[in-house]
Scaffold this active site. Structure first.
Site, PDB file in Angstrom:
ATOM      1  CD  GLU A  42      -2.792   1.292   2.419  1.00 51.86           C
ATOM      2  OE1 GLU A  42      -3.662   2.183   2.428  1.00 51.86           O
ATOM      3  OE2 GLU A  42      -2.705   0.412   3.299  1.00 51.86           O
ATOM      4  CB  CYS A 256      -7.049   3.264   3.969  1.00 53.26           C
ATOM      5  SG  CYS A 256      -7.528   2.473   5.518  1.00 53.26           S
ATOM      6  CG  ASN A 390      -8.944  -2.282   2.648  1.00 55.28           C
ATOM      7  OD1 ASN A 390      -8.185  -3.188   2.964  1.00 55.28           O
ATOM      8  ND2 ASN A 390      -8.927  -1.101   3.257  1.00 55.28           N
ATOM      9  CD  GLU A 391      -8.630  -2.576   7.426  1.00 58.31           C
ATOM     10  OE1 GLU A 391      -8.790  -1.351   7.595  1.00 58.31           O
ATOM     11  OE2 GLU A 391      -7.661  -3.181   7.876  1.00 58.31           O
TER      12      GLU A 391
END
Length: 670
Positions: A42, A256, A390-391
């Site tokens: 990331e 994120c 994602n999350e």
């Protein structure tokens, strides 16, 4: 010394020869995933620009957004220079750019060019780029310079491009390399040259000096080392550090950054704007407080996966943004979960289907595949995995949108394995975790991505996957995890936990430590696996544990080959006072056997090893030991912890004394 070298050569030769002949696994083993250890990249901690991406110029396109944090603007990393007291001014403009995706550029207005002192030859008016804490350049190595220029006002412009070492106020810089262009075109034109410094400098800068009056536009300035990893634009030492992990896959680009972090859905990562020529890519505000040039985009990610023999695992948005505090992070307390209207979800379905066709399609029949071929890769990338989300908070809105994408993508491309998400904090009792698993079972999802960051006491004491059911289709991908410090005890705790994961690798099919990289003077999150500056990577204790597991992947697990003195049976229970464990893994394809033992306790241990079921052990084996003081850590001040290797005589039955706070791996050829 000679004996050790001969043993190592014999082991290497035996491994190379036997790798040609896959073997049948002896009885008593359990089939497990052979893709267990991967990496997760990331763009956090300045991991791409100024990191893995080898570009030396920072903010070469003068891009910015009014919502950038930390003062980022068109002039970030640039400064005005005017040797000889030349005069003029700079102007950021957006009219008639090189490309609409690259909207900003710099106009240089030159009023006067003068040598202030008779004895100095340093003159001109222009720009200096300081790079990322300076440019680190080496004598005799070649660096590709390029820039787009447009002569706006006045006659032809002589432009002097130099790599220099600043000498302080009032002194001419030391010249390292230079070239001169004549810019006459009234339309944008790309100018290129090779710069070869005559001496090494760790704090060089780039100077572009205009030597004639008038006005000229500048954009997309680049200085790229010619010597990059396999010629594909990545920094060699950092890429090699990843190659040495022997990862089986790479998850990217986040994290994120996929769904805009705490900024809202407008900042969602869009892969289609990252695959064209560099001047046509759309830059964006980074979730972690800086700016992304997208020089490292989807084409480079896929190329790197191919270079390292990794499966690419791209992650796409799910139509739902990061929920901030609603997910329990308290990072963006007022951020709510934004969603795409269902009437617009077909765009996000197309985002996924078009990516599959870009990666795997035939250039003769598919426009996206043709773009891949035009970029220099006519053969397919053979994409196998695709992550959605994602999350995110596993809200009803998320479930509705995820199912909408999932059902349409799997119908169009049933060969693609979709990776779902269990939200942040993937432990029993967490509402998102429970809802994520409920959705996975409803859809018969192939893989679900779990994330958690915990103190080392969690990894020392918990054995989460021992109790997972074996009757379902959905496997676990532990996509983000780490102990919350970077000391040796944290790495050993992670190693002990990975032994537990390996034992359960019939349920857990993939894992990746996070975050991967962190730049000195540019770190937003700790701990990380690899720290670095312009000169070298600094490998943490956790890196070495990950490396040992990456080197020892296999497809069969044996749990009864190692017994510890004082234990009636193999210790697998999650007991708070049992901080040691073992794993024996066989790779039938390479005919390698790995015995891994972790002692994360303060007392010495004795392990009794019986490999009698493996009938064809070669005469020598390689033993690797990682040990030290539990509070030791590798950082920018030093690296006291590193694996120590020796070649030993292979034995089928023997005892091994384990130091406190140690990890031992023995590798055999069969």
């Amino acid at each position: 010394m000679k004996r050790s070298v001969l043993f190592s050569a014999a082991l290497l030769a035996a491994s190379s020869l036997s790798a040609q002949k896959p073997m049948t696994a002896p009885a008593g083993g359990k089939a497990i995933s052979n893709e267990l250890i991967g990496i997760f990249f990331e763009d956090i901690n300045n991991s791409a620009d100024g990191g893995l991406y080898a570009e030396l110029v920072q903010n070469g396109s003068f891009e910015f957004s009014p919502v950038e944090r930390d003062g980022w603007g068109a002039g970030t990393a640039w400064r005005l220079i005017r040797p000889g007291h030349s005069t003029g001014w700079l102007e950021t403009r957006m009219d008639a750019p090189v490309h609409p995706n690259n909207a900003n550029y710099m106009r240089i207005h030159i009023e006067r060019v003068k040598e202030y002192y008779d004895y100095t030859g340093w003159k001109g008016f222009g720009l200096q780029n300081d790079g990322f804490d300076g440019f680190s350049v080496k004598a005799g190595e070649k660096y590709d310079f390029s820039a787009f220029l447009r002569n706006v006002e006045g006659g032809d412009k002589q432009i002097r491009v130099c790599l220099v070492e600043p000498q302080g106020w009032g002194k001419d810089p030391k010249l390292l390399a230079e070239t001169t262009f004549t810019a006459s075109e009234k339309a944008w034109k790309k100018y290129e040259a090779v710069l070869t410094p005559d001496s090494t400098c760790q704090k060089a800068v780039l100077q572009m000096l205009v030597l004639n009056v008038g006005a000229i536009d500048v954009d997309v300035v680049s200085v790229m080392p010619k010597d990059t990893y396999k010629g594909h634009g990545l920094r060699k030492d950092l890429a090699q550090a990843l190659a040495d992990l022997h990862p089986k896959f790479m998850r990217f680009p986040g994290g994120c950054v996929v769904h805009g972090g705490g900024d809202g859905f407008w900042n969602t990562y869009r892969w289609k704007t990252t695959i064209g020529p560099k001047e046509q890519r759309k830059q964006m505000k980074n979730t972690w407080g800086y700016h992304q040039s997208m020089g490292l985009g989807y084409f480079e990610y896929f190329q790197f996966c191919e270079d390292l023999g990794m499966e690419p695992v791209p992650i796409l948005p799910s139509g739902v943004s990061c929920q901030g505090a609603n997910g329990g992070w308290n990072m963006w307390p007022t951020q709510a979960q934004d969603v795409v209207p269902m009437s617009e979800m077909d765009e996000w379905v197309a985002e996924a289907i078009d990516l599959i066709e870009w990666a795997n399609g035939d250039p003769a029949t598919n426009k996206w595949a043709k773009m891949r071929a035009d970029a220099g890769h006519p053969k397919p990338f053979n994409l196998k995995y695709l992550g959605i989300g994602n999350e995110e908070k596993i809200s009803p809105e998320f479930c509705e949108r995820f199912k909408y994408i999932y059902e349409r993508v799997t119908k169009t491309h049933p060969e693609i394995i979709i990776v779902g998400t269990a939200g942040p904090g993937s432990h029993a009792g967490n509402p998102d975790y429970e809802a994520g698993w409920k959705l996975a079972k409803e859809l018969d999802m192939p893989i679900l991505d779990e994330h958690y960051y915990e103190p080392n006491t969690y990894f020392l004491n918990k054995r989460q996957y021992d109790n997972y059911p074996r009757d379902g289709k959905t496997k676990v991908y532990l996509g983000e995890y780490a102990s919350k410090d970077k000391k040796l005890i944290d790495a050993l705790a992670e190693g002990l936990y990975l032994l537990h994961v390996e034992r359960n690798a019939d349920v857990v099919s993939m894992t990746s430590y996070a975050p991967l990289f962190a730049r000195k003077n540019g770190t937003q999150w700790n701990p990380d696996m690899i720290y670095y500056d312009n000169e070298r990577p600094f490998l943490t204790c956790s890196y070495y544990v990950q490396q040992l597991f990456g080197q020892s992947s296999g497809n069969y697990y044996y749990g009864d080959c190692v017994k510890f003195d004082g234990d009636a049976a193999d210790v697998i229970q999650p007991q708070a006072d049992v901080h040691y464990g073992q794993s024996v893994v066989l790779n039938t394809q390479t005919r390698q056997l790995f015995v891994k033992i972790c002692n994360a306790s303060s007392e010495a241990k004795k392990a009794n090893i019986d490999l009698s079921r493996f009938k064809s052990l070669k005469k020598v084996a390689k033993k690797t030991v990682l040990t030290g003081n539990p509070e030791d850590e590798n950082n920018f001040e030093g690296q006291p912890i590193a694996p120590q290797q020796e070649t030993i005589k292979a034995q089928k039955k023997f005892s091994l004394d384990l130091k406190p706070y140690s990890f031992v791996m023995i590798e055999y050829a069969l």
